[in-house]
Write an enzyme that holds these catalytic residues in place. Structure first.
Site, mmCIF file in Angstrom:
data_model
loop_
_atom_site.group_PDB
_atom_site.id
_atom_site.type_symbol
_atom_site.label_atom_id
_atom_site.label_comp_id
_atom_site.label_asym_id
_atom_site.label_seq_id
_atom_site.Cartn_x
_atom_site.Cartn_y
_atom_site.Cartn_z
ATOM 1 N N LYS A 23 -2.470 -7.405 -1.950
ATOM 2 C CA LYS A 23 -2.513 -6.599 -0.712
ATOM 3 C C LYS A 23 -3.749 -5.704 -0.699
ATOM 4 O O LYS A 23 -4.470 -5.653 0.292
ATOM 5 C CB LYS A 23 -1.246 -5.719 -0.581
ATOM 6 C CG LYS A 23 0.056 -6.502 -0.561
ATOM 7 C CD LYS A 23 1.262 -5.606 -0.364
ATOM 8 C CE LYS A 23 1.508 -4.640 -1.510
ATOM 9 N NZ LYS A 23 1.817 -5.272 -2.797
ATOM 10 N N ARG A 98 7.776 0.220 3.261
ATOM 11 C CA ARG A 98 8.370 -0.449 2.109
ATOM 12 C C ARG A 98 9.885 -0.428 2.167
ATOM 13 O O ARG A 98 10.537 -0.973 1.288
ATOM 14 C CB ARG A 98 7.944 0.319 0.864
ATOM 15 C CG ARG A 98 6.993 -0.431 -0.029
ATOM 16 C CD ARG A 98 6.664 0.514 -1.151
ATOM 17 N NE ARG A 98 6.213 -0.159 -2.298
ATOM 18 C CZ ARG A 98 4.935 -0.311 -2.616
ATOM 19 N NH1 ARG A 98 3.994 0.117 -1.798
ATOM 20 N NH2 ARG A 98 4.609 -0.892 -3.732
ATOM 21 N N ARG A 137 -4.978 -6.631 -14.419
ATOM 22 C CA ARG A 137 -5.724 -5.757 -13.496
ATOM 23 C C ARG A 137 -6.347 -4.572 -14.239
ATOM 24 O O ARG A 137 -5.703 -3.921 -15.055
ATOM 25 C CB ARG A 137 -4.799 -5.222 -12.405
ATOM 26 C CG ARG A 137 -5.475 -4.115 -11.572
ATOM 27 C CD ARG A 137 -4.714 -3.743 -10.339
ATOM 28 N NE ARG A 137 -3.307 -3.566 -10.554
ATOM 29 C CZ ARG A 137 -2.407 -3.605 -9.570
ATOM 30 N NH1 ARG A 137 -2.781 -3.819 -8.337
ATOM 31 N NH2 ARG A 137 -1.131 -3.423 -9.832
ATOM 32 N N ARG A 170 -3.529 0.739 -14.897
ATOM 33 C CA ARG A 170 -2.600 1.665 -14.250
ATOM 34 C C ARG A 170 -1.355 1.850 -15.110
ATOM 35 O O ARG A 170 -0.870 0.897 -15.716
ATOM 36 C CB ARG A 170 -2.189 1.100 -12.879
ATOM 37 C CG ARG A 170 -3.106 1.506 -11.769
ATOM 38 C CD ARG A 170 -2.887 0.752 -10.487
ATOM 39 N NE ARG A 170 -1.506 0.598 -10.049
ATOM 40 C CZ ARG A 170 -1.157 -0.002 -8.900
ATOM 41 N NH1 ARG A 170 -2.089 -0.457 -8.088
ATOM 42 N NH2 ARG A 170 0.101 -0.129 -8.559
ATOM 43 N N ARG A 181 9.478 -2.845 -10.699
ATOM 44 C CA ARG A 181 8.813 -2.872 -9.378
ATOM 45 C C ARG A 181 9.179 -4.148 -8.617
ATOM 46 O O ARG A 181 9.387 -4.118 -7.404
ATOM 47 C CB ARG A 181 7.295 -2.764 -9.546
ATOM 48 C CG ARG A 181 6.856 -1.344 -9.897
ATOM 49 C CD ARG A 181 5.443 -1.308 -10.443
ATOM 50 N NE ARG A 181 4.449 -1.770 -9.515
ATOM 51 C CZ ARG A 181 3.220 -2.171 -9.864
ATOM 52 N NH1 ARG A 181 2.863 -2.148 -11.143
ATOM 53 N NH2 ARG A 181 2.367 -2.560 -8.963
HETATM 54 P P1 AP5 Z 1 -4.053 -6.204 -5.865
HETATM 55 O O1 AP5 Z 1 -4.914 -6.499 -4.695
HETATM 56 O O2 AP5 Z 1 -4.206 -4.885 -6.552
HETATM 57 O O3 AP5 Z 1 -2.520 -6.424 -5.483
HETATM 58 P P2 AP5 Z 1 -1.521 -5.474 -4.707
HETATM 59 O O4 AP5 Z 1 -0.593 -6.373 -3.926
HETATM 60 O O5 AP5 Z 1 -2.249 -4.423 -3.938
HETATM 61 O O6 AP5 Z 1 -0.759 -4.877 -5.952
HETATM 62 P P3 AP5 Z 1 -0.217 -3.424 -6.251
HETATM 63 O O7 AP5 Z 1 0.350 -3.542 -7.645
HETATM 64 O O8 AP5 Z 1 -1.248 -2.378 -6.026
HETATM 65 O O9 AP5 Z 1 0.925 -3.303 -5.210
HETATM 66 P P4 AP5 Z 1 2.092 -2.367 -5.263
HETATM 67 O O10 AP5 Z 1 2.658 -2.578 -3.908
HETATM 68 O O11 AP5 Z 1 3.049 -2.554 -6.376
HETATM 69 O O12 AP5 Z 1 1.430 -0.960 -5.598
HETATM 70 P P5 AP5 Z 1 1.100 0.328 -4.729
HETATM 71 O O13 AP5 Z 1 -0.158 0.874 -5.230
HETATM 72 O O14 AP5 Z 1 1.264 0.079 -3.273
HETATM 73 O O15 AP5 Z 1 -4.258 -7.388 -6.926
HETATM 74 C C1 AP5 Z 1 -3.653 -7.357 -8.198
HETATM 75 C C2 AP5 Z 1 -4.601 -7.997 -9.250
HETATM 76 O O16 AP5 Z 1 -4.788 -9.365 -8.956
HETATM 77 C C3 AP5 Z 1 -6.019 -7.363 -9.293
HETATM 78 O O17 AP5 Z 1 -6.489 -7.376 -10.600
HETATM 79 C C4 AP5 Z 1 -6.862 -8.331 -8.436
HETATM 80 O O18 AP5 Z 1 -8.213 -8.333 -8.849
HETATM 81 C C5 AP5 Z 1 -6.163 -9.661 -8.685
HETATM 82 N N1 AP5 Z 1 -6.170 -10.532 -7.531
HETATM 83 C C6 AP5 Z 1 -6.001 -10.172 -6.210
HETATM 84 N N2 AP5 Z 1 -6.020 -11.264 -5.426
HETATM 85 C C7 AP5 Z 1 -6.187 -12.347 -6.265
HETATM 86 C C8 AP5 Z 1 -6.271 -13.750 -6.064
HETATM 87 N N3 AP5 Z 1 -6.187 -14.286 -4.845
HETATM 88 N N4 AP5 Z 1 -6.442 -14.540 -7.149
HETATM 89 C C9 AP5 Z 1 -6.533 -14.005 -8.396
HETATM 90 N N5 AP5 Z 1 -6.463 -12.672 -8.656
HETATM 91 C C10 AP5 Z 1 -6.286 -11.861 -7.605
HETATM 92 O O19 AP5 Z 1 2.322 1.308 -5.123
HETATM 93 C C11 AP5 Z 1 2.450 1.848 -6.421
HETATM 94 C C12 AP5 Z 1 3.684 2.764 -6.450
HETATM 95 O O20 AP5 Z 1 3.515 3.859 -5.508
HETATM 96 C C13 AP5 Z 1 5.014 2.130 -6.051
HETATM 97 O O21 AP5 Z 1 5.617 1.459 -7.130
HETATM 98 C C14 AP5 Z 1 5.808 3.363 -5.574
HETATM 99 O O22 AP5 Z 1 6.310 4.098 -6.661
HETATM 100 C C15 AP5 Z 1 4.731 4.199 -4.876
HETATM 101 N N6 AP5 Z 1 4.631 3.891 -3.444
HETATM 102 C C16 AP5 Z 1 3.540 3.401 -2.794
HETATM 103 N N7 AP5 Z 1 3.806 3.220 -1.489
HETATM 104 C C17 AP5 Z 1 5.082 3.619 -1.301
HETATM 105 C C18 AP5 Z 1 5.948 3.637 -0.164
HETATM 106 N N8 AP5 Z 1 5.545 3.209 1.043
HETATM 107 N N9 AP5 Z 1 7.211 4.083 -0.334
HETATM 108 C C19 AP5 Z 1 7.645 4.505 -1.527
HETATM 109 N N10 AP5 Z 1 6.890 4.505 -2.650
HETATM 110 C C20 AP5 Z 1 5.621 4.058 -2.545
#
Ligand code: AP5
Length: 227
Positions: A23, A98, A137, A170, A181
């Site tokens: 994402k 979410r 990552r 992270r 997660r």
């Molecule tokens: P990446 O692009 O970072 O993937 P992502 O889907 O953004 O993954 P996240 O782990 O950041 O998502 P998340 O939803 O768990 O975390 P968030 O920060 O929102 O890609 C991942 C890896 O793969 C990278 O190394 C990249 O280079 C590689 N990659 C990407 N595309 C690729 C491809 N096509 N092929 C190969 N490799 C690839 O949330 C973190 C925490 O914050 C949550 O757990 C929660 O506690 C809190 N939080 C955030 N938002 C909310 C909300 N709305 N409500 C409540 N709590 C929240």
């Protein structure tokens, strides 16, 4: 070439998908190409943690356990962010909504301004692949650039190609937290797929393959028949 159905400068996109689905990677690209801000709740919380603010201290406890930060906190933060001048035309939301409660609050907030979400992109990637992506990552401590140990490694191990900042893993990317997660995603967030499908704005995107291949599928979804 056909004109896109929706001008890219007014797209209001939500990216859905499990942790590690890509994402953040795709949201950055869409925002850059479209000239709209990338709004990531995860990045907002990590920034607050880094600065040691009260919000950061509260959010960190949930994030480290792989749980969601409570709706009462998240909804207000996003409402404020979307009032920003730069988001009036459009935005790319990454990591929000979410929960169904967050989705309803977003819908109501936008309705009061006479607008709504134009596209919801649901990135599907199998669980074993997201675990691989998350475990490899690495993020730059200084500029936030993202790398992957195997799929997109930096030129010099442990250092950012752009700014030479230190790369780190992270806290919530450790194996035990990743499992939590993924469970939270299945329980709390996956119902949003049906929520947005009912509204006729959901596009299913195959998230398997390299970032360029996924980006091409997204371009087709955004520039094809939108709302
Ligand atoms: P990446 O692009 O970072 O993937 P992502 O889907 O953004 O993954 P996240 O782990 O950041 O998502 P998340 O939803 O768990 O975390 P968030 O920060 O929102 O890609 C991942 C890896 O793969 C990278 O190394 C990249 O280079 C590689 N990659 C990407 N595309 C690729 C491809 N096509 N092929 C190969 N490799 C690839 O949330 C973190 C925490 O914050 C949550 O757990 C929660 O506690 C809190 N939080 C955030 N938002 C909310 C909300 N709305 N409500 C409540 N709590 C929240």
């Amino acid at each position: 070439m056909d004109e896109p159905a929706v001008s890219r400068s007014s797209i209001r996109v939500v990216l859905l998908g499990p942790p590690g689905a890509g994402k953040g990677t795709q949201a950055q690209r869409i925002a850059g190409e479209s000239g709209v801000p990338h709004v990531s709740t995860g990045d907002m919380f990590r920034d607050a943690v880094k600065k040691g603010t009260p919000l950061g201290r509260e959010a960190k406890a949930y994030m480290d356990r792989g749980e969601l930060v409570p709706d009462r906190i998240v909804i207000g933060i996003v409402e404020e962010r979307l009032k920003g001048r730069d988001a009036h035309g459009g935005f790319v939301l990454d990591g929000f909504p979410r929960t169904v409660q967050q989705a309803r609050a977003l819908e109501q907030g936008l309705q009061t301004r006479g607008t709504g979400i134009s596209h919801v992109l649901n990135l599907s990637v199998p669980a074993e692949e997201v675990v691989k992506r998350i475990s490899g990552r690495r993020v730059c401590r200084q500029c936030g650039a993202m790398y992957h140990e195997l799929f997109s490694p930096p030129t010099e191990g442990g250092r950012c190609d752009r700014c030479q900042g230190e790369l780190y893993q992270r806290d919530d990317d450790r194996e035990e937290t990743v499992t939590a997660r993924l469970d939270v995603y299945a329980r709390e967030t996956s119902p949003l797929v049906a929520f947005y499908r009912e509204r006729g704005i959901l596009a299913e995107i195959d998230g398997v393959g390299g970032p360029d291949a996924v980006a091409r599928r997204i371009t087709e979804a955004l520039d094809g028949a939108g709302r």
